[in-house]
Design a protein around this motif. Structure first.
Motif, PDB file in Angstrom:
ATOM      1  N   PHE A 266      30.809   7.303  46.615  1.00 20.99           N
ATOM      2  CA  PHE A 266      31.573   7.397  45.914  1.00 20.99           C
ATOM      3  C   PHE A 266      31.323   7.013  43.703  1.00 20.99           C
ATOM      4  O   PHE A 266      31.261   7.973  43.275  1.00 20.99           O
ATOM      5  CB  PHE A 266      33.311   7.141  45.675  1.00 20.99           C
ATOM      6  CG  PHE A 266      34.067   8.341  44.525  1.00 20.99           C
ATOM      7  CD1 PHE A 266      35.298   8.715  45.236  1.00 20.99           C
ATOM      8  CD2 PHE A 266      34.243   7.065  43.609  1.00 20.99           C
ATOM      9  CE1 PHE A 266      35.805   8.912  44.078  1.00 20.99           C
ATOM     10  CE2 PHE A 266      35.424   7.656  42.371  1.00 20.99           C
ATOM     11  CZ  PHE A 266      36.015   8.979  42.408  1.00 20.99           C
TER      12      PHE A 266
ATOM     13  N   PHE B 167      29.798   8.729  40.375  1.00 24.92           N
ATOM     14  CA  PHE B 167      30.720   8.546  39.818  1.00 24.92           C
ATOM     15  C   PHE B 167      30.034   8.817  38.359  1.00 24.92           C
ATOM     16  O   PHE B 167      29.596   8.910  37.128  1.00 24.92           O
ATOM     17  CB  PHE B 167      31.332   7.586  39.742  1.00 24.92           C
ATOM     18  CG  PHE B 167      32.459   7.313  38.732  1.00 24.92           C
ATOM     19  CD1 PHE B 167      33.441   8.350  38.530  1.00 24.92           C
ATOM     20  CD2 PHE B 167      32.313   7.251  37.622  1.00 24.92           C
ATOM     21  CE1 PHE B 167      34.677   7.878  37.250  1.00 24.92           C
ATOM     22  CE2 PHE B 167      32.938   6.271  36.666  1.00 24.92           C
ATOM     23  CZ  PHE B 167      33.823   6.752  36.260  1.00 24.92           C
TER      24      PHE B 167
ATOM     25  N   VAL C  48      28.869  10.774  35.298  1.00 22.61           N
ATOM     26  CA  VAL C  48      29.177  10.158  33.531  1.00 22.61           C
ATOM     27  C   VAL C  48      27.941   9.829  33.129  1.00 22.61           C
ATOM     28  O   VAL C  48      27.968  10.165  31.555  1.00 22.61           O
ATOM     29  CB  VAL C  48      29.666   8.535  33.595  1.00 22.61           C
ATOM     30  CG1 VAL C  48      30.052   8.257  32.249  1.00 22.61           C
ATOM     31  CG2 VAL C  48      31.253   8.840  34.364  1.00 22.61           C
TER      32      VAL C  48
ATOM     33  N   CYS D 175      34.969  11.041  32.938  1.00 16.42           N
ATOM     34  CA  CYS D 175      35.096  11.017  34.173  1.00 16.42           C
ATOM     35  C   CYS D 175      35.941  11.590  34.815  1.00 16.42           C
ATOM     36  O   CYS D 175      36.016  11.248  35.805  1.00 16.42           O
ATOM     37  CB  CYS D 175      35.666   9.781  33.140  1.00 16.42           C
ATOM     38  SG  CYS D 175      35.234   8.665  32.419  1.00 16.42           S
TER      39      CYS D 175
ATOM     40  N   ALA E  27      33.582  13.277  37.012  1.00 14.75           N
ATOM     41  CA  ALA E  27      32.522  12.272  37.927  1.00 14.75           C
ATOM     42  C   ALA E  27      33.842  12.598  38.808  1.00 14.75           C
ATOM     43  O   ALA E  27      33.598  12.275  39.895  1.00 14.75           O
ATOM     44  CB  ALA E  27      32.470  11.392  37.074  1.00 14.75           C
ATOM     45  N   ILE E  28      35.055  12.198  39.297  1.00 10.03           N
ATOM     46  CA  ILE E  28      36.047  11.783  40.165  1.00 10.03           C
ATOM     47  C   ILE E  28      36.158  12.883  40.531  1.00 10.03           C
ATOM     48  O   ILE E  28      36.170  12.575  41.823  1.00 10.03           O
ATOM     49  CB  ILE E  28      37.198  11.253  39.488  1.00 10.03           C
ATOM     50  CG1 ILE E  28      37.205   9.911  38.843  1.00 10.03           C
ATOM     51  CG2 ILE E  28      38.818  11.037  40.308  1.00 10.03           C
ATOM     52  CD1 ILE E  28      38.724   9.688  37.857  1.00 10.03           C
TER      53      ILE E  28
ATOM     54  N   GLY F 205      32.669  12.646  42.810  1.00  5.83           N
ATOM     55  CA  GLY F 205      32.979  11.761  43.784  1.00  5.83           C
ATOM     56  C   GLY F 205      33.727  12.256  45.278  1.00  5.83           C
ATOM     57  O   GLY F 205      32.885  12.048  46.201  1.00  5.83           O
TER      58      GLY F 205
ATOM     59  N   ALA G 104      39.969  17.144  39.617  1.00  4.59           N
ATOM     60  CA  ALA G 104      39.595  15.864  40.318  1.00  4.59           C
ATOM     61  C   ALA G 104      40.946  15.909  40.876  1.00  4.59           C
ATOM     62  O   ALA G 104      40.746  15.334  42.490  1.00  4.59           O
ATOM     63  CB  ALA G 104      39.922  15.323  38.905  1.00  4.59           C
TER      64      ALA G 104
END
Length: 224
Positions: A35, A39, A43, A108, A111-112, A115, A157
Motif C-alpha cells: 500500500f 501510495f 502521489v 491523495c 493514491a489511496i 493502494g 477510494a
C-alpha cells in the motif's frame, strides 16, 4: 573451521537474505508495504500537475466555493445538486490552503484508491499488483480527475476501501466505508451489490445473514 562451524555448515548469505525478505513481505507487513509503495508513487505522479487553479472542470471550482461557504457560514452549501457532502465538508476544513491543498487531497485519495486496488488485486491472486494499481491510476479519466478538486477520486477510494474490508469479512467497516462513498458521490450506491456479494463469499454460510445485515445497517446509517 570458523567459530566451531565449518564452512559447509554455515548458512549461505543468500538464504539468510531471502528469509529476511520473506519475513518482511509476509502478513500485515506485506499489505502495508504494498500500500505504501503504491501510495507514494501515485502521489508523485500527480504532484507536477497540482495547481495553480482548482481544475479545468467548472465543478471543481464549485467545490472550492462551496467549501468556503460552509467554512464561513457554518451552513451546508452544495457545490451542485444533489450535493456531495462528505467531500464538501472535508474540503471546508482545507479551503484556506488553496488549489494545492484541495487538489492535493484529490491526489491523495486517488493514491489511496490505487493502494486498496493493489491489495484487492493481490488477494484475488493477480500477479504484480503494483503494476496493476499503477495502470488503474494511469487511466486518463482517473488521472485528470485526481489533480482537480472533484469527487471522483474520493468516491473511488471509499468504494475500494469498502471492497477490501468486505474481502476481510469486516462487515461494519465495509458498510461504513460504503456509506461515506455514497455520501461523497451518490451514483456509487451501485457498489452495494458487488461488495455485499464479496462479503457473503468471504465468510462462513452460517454467518452470512448476520454479516449482510450488519453491512447494510452500517451503510444506511452513515448514508442517512
Amino acid at each position: 573451521m570458523f567459530g566451531g562451524m565449518s564452512l559447509e555448515q554455515a548458512p549461505p548469505p543468500s538464504r539468510l537474505t531471502s528469509s529476511v525478505i520473506d519475513a518482511l513481505l509476509s502478513g500485515p507487513r506485506a499489505d502495508a508495504a504494498l500500500f505504501g509503495v503504491v501510495f507514494v508513487i501515485v502521489v508523485l505522479m500527480r504532484a507536477p500537475f497540482l495547481g495553480p487553479g482548482y481544475g479545468t472542470d467548472a465543478d471543481s471550482w464549485g467545490v472550492a466555493y462551496a467549501a468556503r461557504q460552509i467554512a464561513e457560514t457554518g451552513r451546508y452549501y452544495p457545490s451542485r445538486l444533489p450535493g456531495y457532502p462528505v467531500q464538501e465538508f472535508i474540503c471546508s476544513l482545507l479551503w484556506r490552503g488553496g488549489p494545492s491543498l484541495l487538489c492535493g487531497a484529490s491526489a491523495c485519495m486517488s493514491a489511496i484508491a490505487a493502494g486498496f486496488f493493489a491489495l484487492i488485486f493481490r488477494r484475488a491472486g493477480g500477479a504484480i499488483p503494483v503494476l496493476a494499481a499503477l495502470a488503474l491510476a494511469s487511466v486518463p479519466a482517473i488521472h485528470i480527475a485526481s489533480v482537480q478538486s472533484l469527487d471522483f477520486a474520493w468516491g473511488l477510494a471509499f468504494a475500494l476501501a469498502s471492497w477490501y474490508a468486505a474481502w476481510n469479512s469486516r462487515a461494519a467497516l465495509a458498510g461504513a466505508l460504503l456509506g461515506l462513498c455514497v455520501g461523497t458521490r451518490l451514483p456509487t450506491v451501485v457498489w452495494f451489490m458487488p461488495i455485499a456479494a464479496t462479503l457473503a463469499a468471504s465468510c462462513a454460510p452460517r454467518d452470512r445473514p448476520r454479516r449482510l445485515v450488519t453491512f447494510a445497517a452500517a451503510a444506511l446509517l452513515v448514508v442517512a
